[in-house]
Scaffold this motif. Structure first.
Motif, PDB file in Angstrom:
ATOM      1  N   ILE B 107       0.879  -1.171   0.000  1.00 13.96           N
ATOM      2  CA  ILE B 107       0.000   0.000   0.000  1.00 13.96           C
ATOM      3  C   ILE B 107       0.918   1.223   0.000  1.00 13.96           C
ATOM      4  CG2 ILE B 107      -1.840   1.203   1.224  1.00 13.96           C
ATOM      5  CD1 ILE B 107      -2.585  -1.596   0.079  1.00 13.96           C
ATOM      6  N   CYS B 108       0.823   1.996  -1.076  1.00  9.31           N
ATOM      7  CA  CYS B 108       1.821   3.052  -1.280  1.00  9.31           C
ATOM      8  C   CYS B 108       1.176   4.429  -1.350  1.00  9.31           C
ATOM      9  CB  CYS B 108       2.564   2.805  -2.598  1.00  9.31           C
ATOM     10  SG  CYS B 108       3.217   1.134  -2.764  1.00  9.31           S
ATOM     11  N   GLN B 109       1.864   5.404  -0.816  1.00  7.12           N
ATOM     12  CA  GLN B 109       1.476   6.793  -1.066  1.00  7.12           C
ATOM     13  C   GLN B 109       2.740   7.608  -1.231  1.00  7.12           C
ATOM     14  OE1 GLN B 109      -0.550   8.283   2.751  1.00  7.12           O
ATOM     15  NE2 GLN B 109       0.913   9.899   2.331  1.00  7.12           N
ATOM     16  N   GLY B 110       2.575   8.842  -1.713  1.00  2.00           N
ATOM     17  CA  GLY B 110       3.726   9.700  -1.920  1.00  2.00           C
ATOM     18  C   GLY B 110       4.004  10.494  -0.668  1.00  2.00           C
ATOM     19  N   THR B 111       4.402  11.744  -0.845  1.00  7.10           N
ATOM     20  CA  THR B 111       4.684  12.590   0.307  1.00  7.10           C
ATOM     21  C   THR B 111       3.439  12.715   1.161  1.00  7.10           C
ATOM     22  OG1 THR B 111       5.645  14.711   0.946  1.00  7.10           O
ATOM     23  CG2 THR B 111       4.029  14.765  -0.807  1.00  7.10           C
ATOM     24  N   GLY B 112       3.644  13.008   2.424  1.00  2.21           N
ATOM     25  CA  GLY B 112       2.524  13.089   3.354  1.00  2.21           C
ATOM     26  C   GLY B 112       1.550  14.179   2.971  1.00  2.21           C
ATOM     27  N   ARG B 113       0.294  13.841   2.922  1.00  2.00           N
ATOM     28  CA  ARG B 113      -0.717  14.834   2.581  1.00  2.00           C
ATOM     29  C   ARG B 113      -1.858  14.815   3.575  1.00  2.00           C
ATOM     30  NH1 ARG B 113       0.646  16.670  -2.466  1.00  2.00           N
ATOM     31  NH2 ARG B 113      -0.740  18.378  -2.062  1.00  2.00           N
ATOM     32  N   GLY B 114      -1.593  14.316   4.755  1.00  4.00           N
ATOM     33  CA  GLY B 114      -2.644  14.312   5.753  1.00  4.00           C
ATOM     34  C   GLY B 114      -3.544  13.100   5.654  1.00  4.00           C
ATOM     35  N   TYR B 115      -3.357  12.251   4.626  1.00  2.00           N
ATOM     36  CA  TYR B 115      -4.103  10.997   4.657  1.00  2.00           C
ATOM     37  C   TYR B 115      -3.192   9.826   4.994  1.00  2.00           C
ATOM     38  CZ  TYR B 115      -2.664  10.757  -0.291  1.00  2.00           C
ATOM     39  OH  TYR B 115      -1.938  10.761  -1.455  1.00  2.00           O
ATOM     40  N   ASN B 116      -1.993  10.146   5.474  1.00  2.00           N
ATOM     41  CA  ASN B 116      -1.046   9.112   5.894  1.00  2.00           C
ATOM     42  C   ASN B 116      -1.709   8.117   6.836  1.00  2.00           C
ATOM     43  OD1 ASN B 116       0.198  11.523   5.149  1.00  2.00           O
ATOM     44  ND2 ASN B 116       2.069  11.056   6.255  1.00  2.00           N
ATOM     45  N   ARG B 117      -2.478   8.673   7.782  1.00  2.00           N
ATOM     46  CA  ARG B 117      -3.043   7.776   8.792  1.00  2.00           C
ATOM     47  C   ARG B 117      -4.049   6.797   8.187  1.00  2.00           C
ATOM     48  NH1 ARG B 117      -5.052  12.848   9.385  1.00  2.00           N
ATOM     49  NH2 ARG B 117      -7.308  13.089   9.557  1.00  2.00           N
ATOM     50  N   TYR B 118      -4.681   7.182   7.084  1.00  2.00           N
ATOM     51  CA  TYR B 118      -5.590   6.248   6.404  1.00  2.00           C
ATOM     52  C   TYR B 118      -4.781   5.174   5.661  1.00  2.00           C
ATOM     53  CZ  TYR B 118      -8.827  10.073   7.313  1.00  2.00           C
ATOM     54  OH  TYR B 118      -9.551  11.056   7.921  1.00  2.00           O
TER      55      TYR B 118
END
Lengths: 181, 710
Positions: B107-118
């Motif tokens: 499960i990947c995301q880029g830079t933190g955008r405030g949905y990190n916790r999701y």
């Protein structure tokens, strides 16, 4: 009361917020299109120039200077305009343009010491010091969009008396401080 | 008819975000946005945030869920329903878990955008340890070092709530003045700078504040650890350290004293190219002109020695007593909600270790265990991959990760790729399922990018275009299909749950705008109280700031900071330097862009249509390069072209290229990444940082030459 803008070059950090704030406030081109353009263009009523860095004797000289229309008291653009399309607002001394009269000849640009008049898509654009926001109760007295957005508090707009007082206060503060960063 | 007009309070998320925003809506359309003067950012906003206006109504947005037709990257898509899209993604994840185990899903995301916790909650809820984020080279090292060394997270105290502003400020490898990076805001920093007496800029370039700094330490890229150790040498040997704090609140001072003897200023001057007298002066200012704080940039993390570099800098803060005193570095007390990341951490972590955990023990240490993306791509590339399915939420690995060619080879080997985004990025072009994401002006959420003293309400201003969904809704709906016990009936329920400890509902929160502990509510010197430990102390193993790290020792790493020469440099690889004579940093950033975003936003792209590489006038002159020329930048991994800026504020032996460029207007699927994206040049080879796995982006070798025939 004459209104004016003061740019504190010692404070500007070149974040360019003012440029975009102005575009948003005045709904300026370019607009988004599909597919996007690699080199979109539009008028910029405030432009920011970087001076330096130059390095002399180990000292760095560098500053950023936003330049909008300075709304000169004795404005050369008004004198130069062959169609009397440029005029002063009586209450504020802000230089305004009557688009119906402007023929886009660019004389105003030739005579402006700051390159303020902007020409795009057949019409002339000029900073109006956000005259439509005067008297509006927003942004705690910071009148123009550029002044409101500036995180460095490098832009100040007000009456000439207000700006005079502000610059005076800054000078006094500097005098009491050995070193200012 | 009277137009239906409203002004809605929300929170910007155009970078890591946090600026208070007022959005005007008339007849269901946004007509204006500007800063909220009654917020912590006082009505100011940056170019990126203001230009959000052109994102909401940007015709290039992805409008509907789509599935791939034809080959990957062929650009043929079929519109499908959300139901089908979610069922497909959930089905692929479920199938992979069943067949290969939960760890086969990343499960990947880029830079933190405030949905990190999701992202983290989702990954944990489906049982995979493989959370794929750029943590090894961005902010992860700071989290790890703050956590292990001081037992918290240090932020600069720009606010004066304790009666003092920083007297000495150090800006180290960072341009906070044109960003709002990593939990700090430019406006706070600039306001506090007006009250400071010293500004020390540590950067290979004369960045924007160079003209205002008392002292500019022009450091050779990748040698910051040596500089910090050299400053420690001066402070300790001249007896300038804070004796009370060192004696009572630090652990391992004598061992640190011994270690820094290896770094006398004369030797450090040779390593860093900074004259010894400047190193000594900077050390003396920091130690004697107190309070002081150090703003640490991501540049220090994007190299082979990220952890020890940051350890040395935190040691500098500690021995000068610049921790927890007003105007120094503070661990903020969170608002009454508690840290919102508990929303992710409350889900039990999988027992299975993350990919890379055997090697990079700080990256994969609890509580924020993450996978090593460079290893994931390598495994995928080599065809022996543990990862089968990748979900990419707001991330663009083809631009963001080092060595684009190899990243692409890896990515294309994944059995299934789903991607949620606003635009068809080079990465999204290769997905099997595309999910349209909503902009922050179209979403309800709680802004909590870095756990700090404030959270803000991101309040939906208008409906998203087409069928786009907010990130939190995408995760919630996927989560309900895969691990319903951890997910919610709807987004509002999920937001209420996160706010429960503050005894407020989402609806009440939107009326408040933000929730914070500011002014007198924010305590200092918490280590002298029972805040972390009964009877006082820090939240570390020893209860003290660990100059000598017991955590590092236990994990088998050097417990004391040290300097390591970059993987590529004129000293470590002199043969390579013959062909590639310049030091290359790909750390160039623009005020108009946030990583790979916003090249399709006209108000921003107009200001800067092409990437810029900075070159010293002497170097440019010797190579026949003029300001504005396109130049090739070449490394052993590949070559790209950028526009030369002949720039006096850089060493003649160093060039700085801009990161993260792609051209949305260029044909897909790759949209011009090979033309200008700096990660075509960067290296993904070991050695990585031993504890964190950080790859190198800031200290490479390159050659440059003019582009002919264009």
């Amino acid at each position: 009361m004459n209104r004016t803008i003061f740019i504190d070059k010692d404070k500007c950090v070149g974040c360019y917020s003012c440029i975009v704030a102005c575009k948003l406030e005045h709904s300026l081109p370019p607009e988004p299109v599909k597919p996007p353009l690699g080199n979109p263009t539009g008028p910029n009523l405030i432009r920011v120039y970087q001076v330096g860095p130059q390095i002399h004797d180990d000292e760095v000289h560098q500053y950023f200077l936003p330049i909008p229309c300075l709304h000169c008291l004795d404005a050369p653009c008004i004198k130069a305009c062959p169609r009397s399309a440029l005029y002063k607002d009586n209450d504020t001394g802000i230089t305004l343009i009557d688009e119906d009269k402007c023929i886009g000849c660019k004389f105003c640009l030739w005579v402006c010491p700051y390159g303020a008049p902007q020409f795009y898509d057949g019409r002339m654009y000029l900073c109006d010091l956000c005259i439509h926001r005067i008297g509006e109760e927003r942004q705690k007295g910071r009148q123009t969009a550029c002044e409101a957005a500036c995180p460095a508090r490098a832009i100040h707009v007000g009456t000439t008396a207000e700006i005079s007082a502000l610059i005076g206060e800054k000078a006094a503060e500097r005098a009491g401080k050995e070193k200012s960063i | 008819m009277q137009p239906d007009k409203a002004v809605i309070t929300t929170t910007c998320k155009s970078c890591h975000g946090g600026c208070g925003v007022l959005a005007t809506v008339e007849n269901g359309k946004i007509t204006h946005i500007e800063g909220n003067p009654d917020s912590s950012t006082r009505g100011t906003m940056c170019a990126k945030g203001l230009a959000s206006f052109q994102e909401v109504y940007n015709p290039n947005r992805i409008l509907y869920p789509m599935k791939r037709k034809g080959d990957r990257g062929e650009g043929k898509w079929e519109r499908i329903s959300w139901e089908e899209a979610l069922e497909t993604v959930a089905g692929k994840i479920k199938g992979s878990i069943k067949k290969y185990g939960a760890g086969s899903v990343a499960i990947c995301q880029g830079t933190g955008r405030g949905y990190n916790r999701y992202t983290f909650r989702f990954a944990r809820s489906i049982g995979t340890p493989n959370i794929g984020v750029p943590a090894d080279f961005c902010y992860g090292p700071r989290l790890a070092v703050f956590g292990t060394t001081v037992g918290g997270r240090l932020y600069c105290d720009y606010h004066g709530w304790g009666g003092e502003y920083p007297k000495t400020q150090i800006s180290w490898g960072k341009q906070l003045e044109i960003t709002n990076a990593d939990g700090e805001m430019a406006v706070w920093f600039l306001n506090s700078l007006d009250k400071a007496e010293h500004l020390i800029l540590i950067d290979p370039r004369a960045t924007r504040l160079a003209g205002r700094a008392d002292l500019w330490l022009q450091v050779r890229p990748g040698t910051d650890a040596a500089l910090a150790l050299g400053m420690l040498n001066v402070i300790i040997n001249e007896g300038l350290y804070d004796r009370d704090f060192v004696q009572n609140w630090t652990y391992g001072f004598e061992k640190l004293r011994e270690r820094v003897q290896e770094y006398p200023p004369a030797k450090v001057a040779e390593i860093t190219w900074i004259p010894a007298d400047k190193i000594i002066k900077a050390a003396r200012i920091l130690a004697t002109e107190k309070p002081g704080c150090i703003q640490i940039g991501e540049s220090l993390e994007a190299g082979n020695n990220s952890i020890q570099t940051l350890r040395a800098i935190v040691c500098l803060m500690a021995v000068t007593g610049n921790i927890e005193r007003p105007g120094s570095m503070i661990n903020w007390v969170p608002p009454d909600t508690g840290p919102l990341e508990e929303f992710a951490m409350e889900v039990p972590a999988p027992e299975e270790p993350a990919i890379g955990a055997d090697q990079f023990k700080l990256l994969s240490s609890p509580p924020m265990a993450m996978a090593h993306m460079h290893t994931i791509f390598k495994q995928l590339r080599e065809g022996a991959s543990q990862i089968r399915v990748m979900h990419l939420q707001g991330t663009n690995p083809l631009v963001a990760y080092p060595n684009t060619k190899e990243v692409k080879e890896g990515l294309l080997n994944a059995e299934f790729l789903s991607a949620a985004d606003l635009y068809m990025s080079p990465t999204v072009e290769y997905a099997d399922i595309v999910l349209p994401a909503a902009h922050w002006l179209e979403s309800d959420d709680i802004h909590d990018m870095h756990p700090r003293f404030i959270i803000g309400a991101i309040h939906k201003v208008v409906d998203p275009p087409g069928e786009a969904w907010p990130d939190n809704k995408i995760y919630n709906e996927l989560g309900k299909r895969l691990a319903p016990e951890y997910w919610f009936d709807n987004v509002e329920e999920m937001l209420n749950y996160q706010l429960r400890k503050a005894n407020i509902t989402w609806k009440e929160f939107t009326g408040m705008g933000f929730l914070a502990k500011m002014g007198k509510e924010q305590p200092y010197y918490k280590y002298k109280t029972d805040y972390w430990q009964k009877g006082g102390g820090f939240a570390t193993n020893t209860g003290k700031v660990e100059l000598y790290s017991t955590v590092m020792e236990k994990l088998g790493y050097d417990p004391l900071p040290y300097y390591l020469e970059p993987n590529e440099s004129p000293y470590s690889t002199p043969e390579l330097a013959k062909e590639y004579p310049f030091i290359l940093s790909t750390g160039g950033r623009s005020p108009y862009y946030f990583h790979s975003q916003y090249r399709q936003v006209p108000w921003l792209r107009e200001r800067q249509p092409y990437p810029i590489v900075q070159i010293h006038p002497e170097t440019a002159g010797s190579l026949g390069i003029k300001n504005g020329d396109w130049v090739w930048i070449e490394t052993p991994r590949g070559k790209i072209k950028q526009v030369a800026e002949v720039f006096a504020g850089i060493d003649p032996g160093v060039v700085v290229a801009q990161a993260s460029w792609w051209y949305p207007e260029d044909p897909g699927p790759d949209h011009g990444i090979w033309k200008s994206s700096a990660n075509v040049l960067t290296r993904n080879d070991p050695p990585f940082d031993p504890a964190m796995g950080s790859a190198t982006f800031r200290a490479l070798l390159c050659k440059i030459y003019k582009v002919e025939d264009e």
